[in-house]
Design a protein around this motif. Structure first.
Motif, PDB file in Angstrom:
ATOM      1  N   LEU A 155     -38.083 -16.133 -25.176  1.00  0.00           N
ATOM      2  CA  LEU A 155     -39.262 -16.859 -25.664  1.00  0.00           C
ATOM      3  C   LEU A 155     -40.365 -15.907 -26.099  1.00  0.00           C
ATOM      4  O   LEU A 155     -41.003 -16.104 -27.141  1.00  0.00           O
ATOM      5  CB  LEU A 155     -39.767 -17.789 -24.559  1.00  0.00           C
ATOM      6  N   LEU A 156     -40.599 -14.853 -25.318  1.00  0.00           N
ATOM      7  CA  LEU A 156     -41.714 -13.953 -25.602  1.00  0.00           C
ATOM      8  C   LEU A 156     -41.347 -12.837 -26.577  1.00  0.00           C
ATOM      9  O   LEU A 156     -42.213 -12.375 -27.333  1.00  0.00           O
ATOM     10  CB  LEU A 156     -42.227 -13.344 -24.290  1.00  0.00           C
ATOM     11  N   ALA A 157     -40.099 -12.402 -26.568  1.00  0.00           N
ATOM     12  CA  ALA A 157     -39.731 -11.228 -27.371  1.00  0.00           C
ATOM     13  C   ALA A 157     -39.131 -11.566 -28.719  1.00  0.00           C
ATOM     14  O   ALA A 157     -39.264 -10.788 -29.667  1.00  0.00           O
ATOM     15  CB  ALA A 157     -38.747 -10.345 -26.588  1.00  0.00           C
ATOM     16  N   ALA A 158     -38.475 -12.718 -28.837  1.00  0.00           N
ATOM     17  CA  ALA A 158     -37.748 -13.024 -30.073  1.00  0.00           C
ATOM     18  C   ALA A 158     -38.600 -12.978 -31.332  1.00  0.00           C
ATOM     19  O   ALA A 158     -38.113 -12.531 -32.382  1.00  0.00           O
ATOM     20  CB  ALA A 158     -37.071 -14.397 -29.951  1.00  0.00           C
ATOM     21  N   PRO A 159     -39.880 -13.408 -31.291  1.00  0.00           N
ATOM     22  CA  PRO A 159     -40.669 -13.329 -32.526  1.00  0.00           C
ATOM     23  C   PRO A 159     -40.876 -11.910 -33.039  1.00  0.00           C
ATOM     24  O   PRO A 159     -41.201 -11.722 -34.222  1.00  0.00           O
ATOM     25  CB  PRO A 159     -42.011 -13.965 -32.118  1.00  0.00           C
ATOM     26  N   THR A 160     -40.736 -10.914 -32.169  1.00  0.00           N
ATOM     27  CA  THR A 160     -40.939  -9.517 -32.568  1.00  0.00           C
ATOM     28  C   THR A 160     -39.640  -8.731 -32.586  1.00  0.00           C
ATOM     29  O   THR A 160     -39.421  -7.913 -33.491  1.00  0.00           O
ATOM     30  CB  THR A 160     -41.925  -8.836 -31.610  1.00  0.00           C
ATOM     31  N   ILE A 161     -38.772  -8.959 -31.598  1.00  0.00           N
ATOM     32  CA  ILE A 161     -37.533  -8.183 -31.479  1.00  0.00           C
ATOM     33  C   ILE A 161     -36.472  -8.843 -32.349  1.00  0.00           C
ATOM     34  O   ILE A 161     -35.542  -9.505 -31.873  1.00  0.00           O
ATOM     35  CB  ILE A 161     -37.077  -8.106 -30.012  1.00  0.00           C
TER      36      ILE A 161
ATOM     37  N   LEU B 204     -31.962 -23.360 -24.533  1.00  0.00           N
ATOM     38  CA  LEU B 204     -31.311 -22.473 -23.575  1.00  0.00           C
ATOM     39  C   LEU B 204     -31.563 -22.937 -22.146  1.00  0.00           C
ATOM     40  O   LEU B 204     -30.642 -22.963 -21.319  1.00  0.00           O
ATOM     41  CB  LEU B 204     -31.824 -21.039 -23.761  1.00  0.00           C
ATOM     42  N   LEU B 205     -32.806 -23.297 -21.831  1.00  0.00           N
ATOM     43  CA  LEU B 205     -33.123 -23.775 -20.483  1.00  0.00           C
ATOM     44  C   LEU B 205     -32.377 -25.064 -20.164  1.00  0.00           C
ATOM     45  O   LEU B 205     -31.814 -25.224 -19.079  1.00  0.00           O
ATOM     46  CB  LEU B 205     -34.627 -24.000 -20.340  1.00  0.00           C
ATOM     47  N   MET B 206     -32.356 -25.992 -21.115  1.00  0.00           N
ATOM     48  CA  MET B 206     -31.713 -27.284 -20.877  1.00  0.00           C
ATOM     49  C   MET B 206     -30.203 -27.151 -20.753  1.00  0.00           C
ATOM     50  O   MET B 206     -29.556 -28.008 -20.138  1.00  0.00           O
ATOM     51  CB  MET B 206     -32.083 -28.253 -22.001  1.00  0.00           C
ATOM     52  N   GLN B 207     -29.645 -26.080 -21.312  1.00  0.00           N
ATOM     53  CA  GLN B 207     -28.210 -25.867 -21.223  1.00  0.00           C
ATOM     54  C   GLN B 207     -27.829 -25.010 -20.025  1.00  0.00           C
ATOM     55  O   GLN B 207     -26.661 -24.694 -19.839  1.00  0.00           O
ATOM     56  CB  GLN B 207     -27.698 -25.229 -22.521  1.00  0.00           C
ATOM     57  N   GLY B 208     -28.805 -24.638 -19.203  1.00  0.00           N
ATOM     58  CA  GLY B 208     -28.519 -23.974 -17.947  1.00  0.00           C
ATOM     59  C   GLY B 208     -28.610 -22.470 -17.941  1.00  0.00           C
ATOM     60  O   GLY B 208     -28.155 -21.834 -16.989  1.00  0.00           O
ATOM     61  N   VAL B 209     -29.181 -21.857 -18.977  1.00  0.00           N
ATOM     62  CA  VAL B 209     -29.314 -20.403 -18.986  1.00  0.00           C
ATOM     63  C   VAL B 209     -30.317 -19.982 -17.909  1.00  0.00           C
ATOM     64  O   VAL B 209     -31.277 -20.708 -17.627  1.00  0.00           O
ATOM     65  CB  VAL B 209     -29.768 -19.921 -20.379  1.00  0.00           C
ATOM     66  N   PRO B 210     -30.131 -18.841 -17.223  1.00  0.00           N
ATOM     67  CA  PRO B 210     -31.094 -18.387 -16.213  1.00  0.00           C
ATOM     68  C   PRO B 210     -32.499 -18.250 -16.801  1.00  0.00           C
ATOM     69  O   PRO B 210     -32.674 -17.826 -17.949  1.00  0.00           O
ATOM     70  CB  PRO B 210     -30.532 -17.029 -15.781  1.00  0.00           C
ATOM     71  N   SER B 211     -33.502 -18.595 -16.010  1.00  0.00           N
ATOM     72  CA  SER B 211     -34.886 -18.602 -16.506  1.00  0.00           C
ATOM     73  C   SER B 211     -35.360 -17.233 -17.003  1.00  0.00           C
ATOM     74  O   SER B 211     -36.101 -17.179 -18.001  1.00  0.00           O
ATOM     75  CB  SER B 211     -35.825 -19.139 -15.426  1.00  0.00           C
ATOM     76  N   PRO B 212     -35.007 -16.088 -16.383  1.00  0.00           N
ATOM     77  CA  PRO B 212     -35.457 -14.810 -16.949  1.00  0.00           C
ATOM     78  C   PRO B 212     -34.944 -14.567 -18.364  1.00  0.00           C
ATOM     79  O   PRO B 212     -35.657 -14.006 -19.200  1.00  0.00           O
ATOM     80  CB  PRO B 212     -34.890 -13.768 -15.965  1.00  0.00           C
ATOM     81  N   VAL B 213     -33.721 -15.017 -18.648  1.00  0.00           N
ATOM     82  CA  VAL B 213     -33.168 -14.857 -19.989  1.00  0.00           C
ATOM     83  C   VAL B 213     -33.967 -15.686 -20.987  1.00  0.00           C
ATOM     84  O   VAL B 213     -34.360 -15.200 -22.059  1.00  0.00           O
ATOM     85  CB  VAL B 213     -31.685 -15.265 -20.016  1.00  0.00           C
ATOM     86  N   ALA B 214     -34.236 -16.947 -20.639  1.00  0.00           N
ATOM     87  CA  ALA B 214     -34.951 -17.838 -21.548  1.00  0.00           C
ATOM     88  C   ALA B 214     -36.380 -17.367 -21.792  1.00  0.00           C
ATOM     89  O   ALA B 214     -36.870 -17.386 -22.927  1.00  0.00           O
ATOM     90  CB  ALA B 214     -34.945 -19.257 -20.994  1.00  0.00           C
TER      91      ALA B 214
ATOM     92  N   CYS C  53     -39.051 -16.667 -35.784  1.00  0.00           N
ATOM     93  CA  CYS C  53     -40.448 -16.335 -35.496  1.00  0.00           C
ATOM     94  C   CYS C  53     -40.922 -17.195 -34.338  1.00  0.00           C
ATOM     95  O   CYS C  53     -40.149 -17.920 -33.711  1.00  0.00           O
ATOM     96  CB  CYS C  53     -41.318 -16.548 -36.737  1.00  0.00           C
ATOM     97  N   GLU C  54     -42.233 -17.153 -34.030  1.00  0.00           N
ATOM     98  CA  GLU C  54     -42.740 -17.903 -32.890  1.00  0.00           C
ATOM     99  C   GLU C  54     -42.727 -19.405 -33.125  1.00  0.00           C
ATOM    100  O   GLU C  54     -43.000 -20.171 -32.203  1.00  0.00           O
ATOM    101  CB  GLU C  54     -44.154 -17.449 -32.508  1.00  0.00           C
ATOM    102  N   CYS C  55     -42.433 -19.830 -34.355  1.00  0.00           N
ATOM    103  CA  CYS C  55     -42.282 -21.261 -34.613  1.00  0.00           C
ATOM    104  C   CYS C  55     -40.874 -21.731 -34.251  1.00  0.00           C
ATOM    105  O   CYS C  55     -40.677 -22.900 -33.943  1.00  0.00           O
ATOM    106  CB  CYS C  55     -42.554 -21.557 -36.085  1.00  0.00           C
ATOM    107  N   GLY C  56     -39.896 -20.844 -34.294  1.00  0.00           N
ATOM    108  CA  GLY C  56     -38.521 -21.220 -34.008  1.00  0.00           C
ATOM    109  C   GLY C  56     -38.048 -20.835 -32.629  1.00  0.00           C
ATOM    110  O   GLY C  56     -37.051 -21.372 -32.137  1.00  0.00           O
ATOM    111  N   ASN C  57     -38.758 -19.904 -31.975  1.00  0.00           N
ATOM    112  CA  ASN C  57     -38.270 -19.443 -30.672  1.00  0.00           C
ATOM    113  C   ASN C  57     -38.442 -20.490 -29.587  1.00  0.00           C
ATOM    114  O   ASN C  57     -37.644 -20.551 -28.645  1.00  0.00           O
ATOM    115  CB  ASN C  57     -38.973 -18.145 -30.264  1.00  0.00           C
ATOM    116  N   VAL C  58     -39.474 -21.341 -29.680  1.00  0.00           N
ATOM    117  CA  VAL C  58     -39.707 -22.334 -28.628  1.00  0.00           C
ATOM    118  C   VAL C  58     -38.591 -23.369 -28.577  1.00  0.00           C
ATOM    119  O   VAL C  58     -38.054 -23.636 -27.491  1.00  0.00           O
ATOM    120  CB  VAL C  58     -41.090 -22.993 -28.805  1.00  0.00           C
TER     121      VAL C  58
END
Length: 377
Positions: free
Chosen positions: A93-99, A79-89, A68-73
């Motif tokens: 961040l925005l979709a995981a609580p719903t998708i 993901l960002l700190m491990q080098g994932v591209p920013s659009p993916v992260a 949920c939105e408590c765990g997605n952040v």
């Protein structure tokens, strides 16, 4: 206020809790399983580099990481700190609580008589998250928008990766007689200084005595562990025995359920009070307008900050008095941006970046749900 009103409000309050608590518990369990048992770094290598495709894939990762939105952040920060591209992260961040399958199931349970709401919620959330992730890809280097701790972690990882590539190249050259061992040792020292810490026998190299060490050229910085513990815990326990992980999972589940359960109780109470004690004419007048109903439900979603695994039951209480578009606005906008989520996002982004996320999500949600009110019904 009379006894009948109090009885009705209490009955509605209990009915919302009884329906929502199982989904909240399920969401907390999956969030803990992700944190302690899944190493998302293995997926980073599979992430597409194209901005639009990356944002779309990131928005769909919620099906693999049901949080949920408590765990997605914390997950997005890792993901960002491990080098994932920013659009993916950002898409995640925005979709995981719903998708994710838990929220889909909960929404279907609440709105089984209105299945269009279920599918439009998923579709709108996916579209908005993908668009915003794509927009942020214009900023080639996202570090100016990130909190210093996260930005330094990204810099250190890039330096480490660059050092490894250069070391590998120099090693091959040395074997062919074109370079010596001195350059290799120099690169090893640079890599170790860029992303290493003083270690003690009883402490993890990332978490030491209340200190998270991330340094450049041997420089270390002290940061409150509470800010970053959730984002680094999966790496800390990756090689621990199963019994240790299960103990942490139980402890994490109890703690999160206690914290989120309080939010659920508050949200259910607000819904019951609004439904019973606010004059019916006022609710109907506000809820039947195609514009004000959307604005009211977006504001309510922001303030209430209820977990996405149970917000559909909250919205169900307004289904008979508010427009379809306004219900969708609550279900789409709330999991992306609410007061609780804004506070968590500030652990990743600087305030101006959070404002951009808020403004873009609000505008896109309003446009899509207004179209529903005007042309779908």
């Amino acid at each position: 206020m009379n006894w009948n009103q109090l009885n009705s409000a209490f009955t509605l309050f209990l009915s919302l809790l009884v329906e929502a608590v199982p989904f909240l518990l399920l969401g907390v369990l999956f969030s803990g399983i992700l944190l302690f048992f899944i190493d998302e770094r293995k997926l980073i290598r599979l992430m597409p580099k194209h901005p639009l495709l990356g944002a779309l894939v990131g928005s769909c990762i919620g099906f693999l990481f049901p949080v949920c939105e408590c765990g997605n952040v914390p997950v997005a920060r890792r993901l960002l700190m491990q080098g994932v591209p920013s659009p993916v992260a950002i898409g995640f961040l925005l979709a995981a609580p719903t998708i994710n399958p838990i929220v889909f199931w909960a929404t279907w349970t609440a709105f089984r008589d209105q299945p269009e709401i279920v599918f439009m919620r998923v579709g709108f959330s996916l579209a908005i998250a993908t668009i915003i992730g794509w927009v942020f890809s214009v900023q080639k280097d996202l570090r100016p928008f990130l909190q210093p701790v996260v930005a330094r972690a990204i810099t250190a990882r890039r330096q480490e990766a660059g050092g490894r590539r250069q070391e590998a190249g120099d090693g091959e050259a040395a074997r062919s007689g074109e370079a010596g061992n001195a350059s290799i040792q120099n690169l090893k020292l640079k890599t170790q200084n860029a992303y290493s810490t003083p270690q003690s026998p009883t402490s993890n190299p990332l978490l030491q005595s209340g200190t998270y060490w991330l340094g450049n050229a041997g420089q270390s910085e002290r940061v409150d562990v509470a800010e970053l513990q959730a984002s680094m815990l999966s790496a800390t326990v990756a090689h621990k025995p199963l019994s240790y992980k299960l103990g942490l999972l139980l402890e994490n589940t109890v703690q999160e359920f206690r914290e989120l359960g309080g939010v659920l109780v508050l949200g259910s109470a607000i819904a019951a009070i609004l439904q019973v004690f606010v004059p019916r004419d006022l609710i109907l007048g506000l809820g039947q307008s195609p514009v004000t109903s959307i604005l009211a439900m977006m504001l309510l979603a922001t303030v209430v900050s209820i977990c996405s695994t149970v917000d559909s039951f909250f919205a169900l209480a307004f289904a008979s008095t508010f427009t379809t578009g306004s219900l969708l606005a609550f279900l789409v906008f709330g999991p992306m941006i609410d007061l609780k989520g804004i506070g968590l996002m500030l652990s990743i982004f600087k305030p101006r970046a959070v404002f951009y996320l808020f403004a873009l999500a609000a505008m896109l949600t309003f446009v899509l749900t207004l179209f529903v009110n005007l042309y779908v019904g």
